[in-house]
Design an enzyme around this catalytic site. Structure first.
Site, PDB file in Angstrom:
ATOM      1  CD  GLU A 151     -54.016 -87.680  85.242  1.00 27.53           C
ATOM      2  OE1 GLU A 151     -54.756 -88.385  85.947  1.00 27.53           O
ATOM      3  OE2 GLU A 151     -52.898 -87.283  85.611  1.00 27.53           O
ATOM      4  CD  GLU A 256     -49.388 -82.440  85.943  1.00 24.50           C
ATOM      5  OE1 GLU A 256     -49.116 -83.466  86.600  1.00 24.50           O
ATOM      6  OE2 GLU A 256     -50.556 -82.103  85.702  1.00 24.50           O
TER       7      GLU A 256
END
Ligand code: XIL
Length: 363
Positions: A151, A256
């Protein structure tokens, strides 16, 4: 008992009783799940039974994050991570390490001094190297691939203004990949992020991949987290990113995967104003209405078919949790809701699309 129900529940037809997610997807990609420490320790035995039956890849939901592994400088706590890796080995699974450098679940000491000021670039480089080489070194040859950086890029393509970025600028990413490669030259290395279908982020991540490769650094795959909801993103948007990352010269992983069935706070304007905010945002406490369930299952099936169509580029699809009851989505982005984002329900039964996938394995 519940476990038996789960196993029987997987048998939409008699023929399917032998088949599992991992058997029907075996020639496509790894099918994985995130494990929490209860599941690893066998304290949620019904979930563990699903994991060993249906999945051939695992990732740790929390226990390999920096705040868990090194809560204080030089004080490593490996017990849960060791158990997680041993679980994977016991069951012959592909093991992913998540994650080395991330702005979140990061202990405060890592980037700031006791007064809360940013540490020097030199000290941060040392700390990154010490953390990465200790963690990757410990599981060398056992953890097959690492989410090296998580991220770091925003939706518009700019860099996230994390502590790592404030102190080291863009350079923290190549450094992290370099340190990870030095610690285990055989390990695969990944860049992982959410909202990877945004055009700005897509462009910046492709550029990052190319830059790392031009500098001779190893990067094997891009992880598209895949926390999506029942309306967004479109299959086309998602597919455009799969293709773009593959064109940039790496494999793609859906790392995910979960699909919220609940209204998103970012679309709340669409909802009736007559209910209180809490009720509006948490409408299915007693179960998912059939119509929503049908919509959710159809969309999940369409996504799985998309991944199967791109199996030449996709190496792994990993769900972020095993059953709805233990999903992080019950607490994010709003706490205390009842969500339905995963492949197995609160009673440990496979969702209809899972049964269909298994039943129609030849289709
Ligand atoms: C989440 C876990 O599921 C939660 O249990 C924890 O409280 C917060 O983190 N992106 C990631 C994951 O890369 O590590 C996050 O996991 C979910 C979002």
């Amino acid at each position: 008992m519940l476990c038996c129900i789960a196993l029987l529940g997987a048998c939409g037809t008699r023929k399917a009783s032998e088949d599992t997610l991992k058997s029907v997807l075996a020639d496509k990609f790894y099918i994985g799940t995130a494990l929490n420490s209860w599941q690893v320790a066998g304290r949620d035995s019904n979930a563990t039974a699903i994991v060993t039956r249906h999945f051939n890849a695992i990732v740790a939901e929390n226990c390999m994050k920096s705040e868990s592994l090194q809560p204080r400088e030089g004080e490593f706590r490996f017990r849960q991570a060791d158990e997680f890796v041993a679980f994977g080995e016991r069951h012959g699974m592909h093991i992913t390490g998540h994650c080395l450098i991330w702005h979140s679940q990061l202990p405060r000491w890592f980037c700031t001094d006791e007064q809360g000021n940013n540490i020097s670039p030199e000290l941060l480089r040392q700390r990154m190297k010490a953390h990465i080489s200790t963690v990757v070194g410990r599981y060398k040859g056992r953890v097959k691939g690492w989410d090296v950086v998580n991220e770091a890029i925003m939706e518009d393509g700019s860099y996230r203004k994390s502590k790592f970025y404030e102190i080291l600028g863009e350079e923290f990413i190549p450094l992290a990949f370099q340190y990870a490669h030095e610690a285990d030259p055989e390990a695969e290395l990944y860049y992982n992020d959410y909202n990877m279908y945004y055009p700005g982020k897509r462009k910046a991540v492709c550029q990052l991949v190319r830059q790392l490769k031009e500098r001779g650094l190893r990067i094997d795959a891009v992880g598209m987290q895949g926390h999506i909801d029942i309306h967004h993103p479109s299959l086309e948007e998602f597919e455009a990113s799969i293709e773009a990352y593959a064109d940039a010269g790496v494999k793609v992983m859906i790392t995910e995967f979960d699909m919220s069935a609940l209204p998103s706070p970012w679309q709340s304007a669409n909802l009736s104003d007559t209910l209180s905010y809490e009720q509006r945002m948490n409408p299915y406490v007693d179960g998912l209405p059939d119509s929503i369930s049908a919509q959710w299952n159809a969309r999940m099936m369409a996504y799985m078919q998309l991944f199967i169509r791109h199996a030449d580029d996709i190496t792994r699809v990993t769900t972020w949790g095993v059953t709805d009851g233990s999903s992080w989505k019950n607490g994010f982005p709003i706490r205390g809701r009842t969500d339905y984002p995963l492949f197995f329900d609160r009673q440990y039964r496979p969702k209809p699309f899972v049964e269909e996938l298994i039943r129609n394995k030849e289709s």
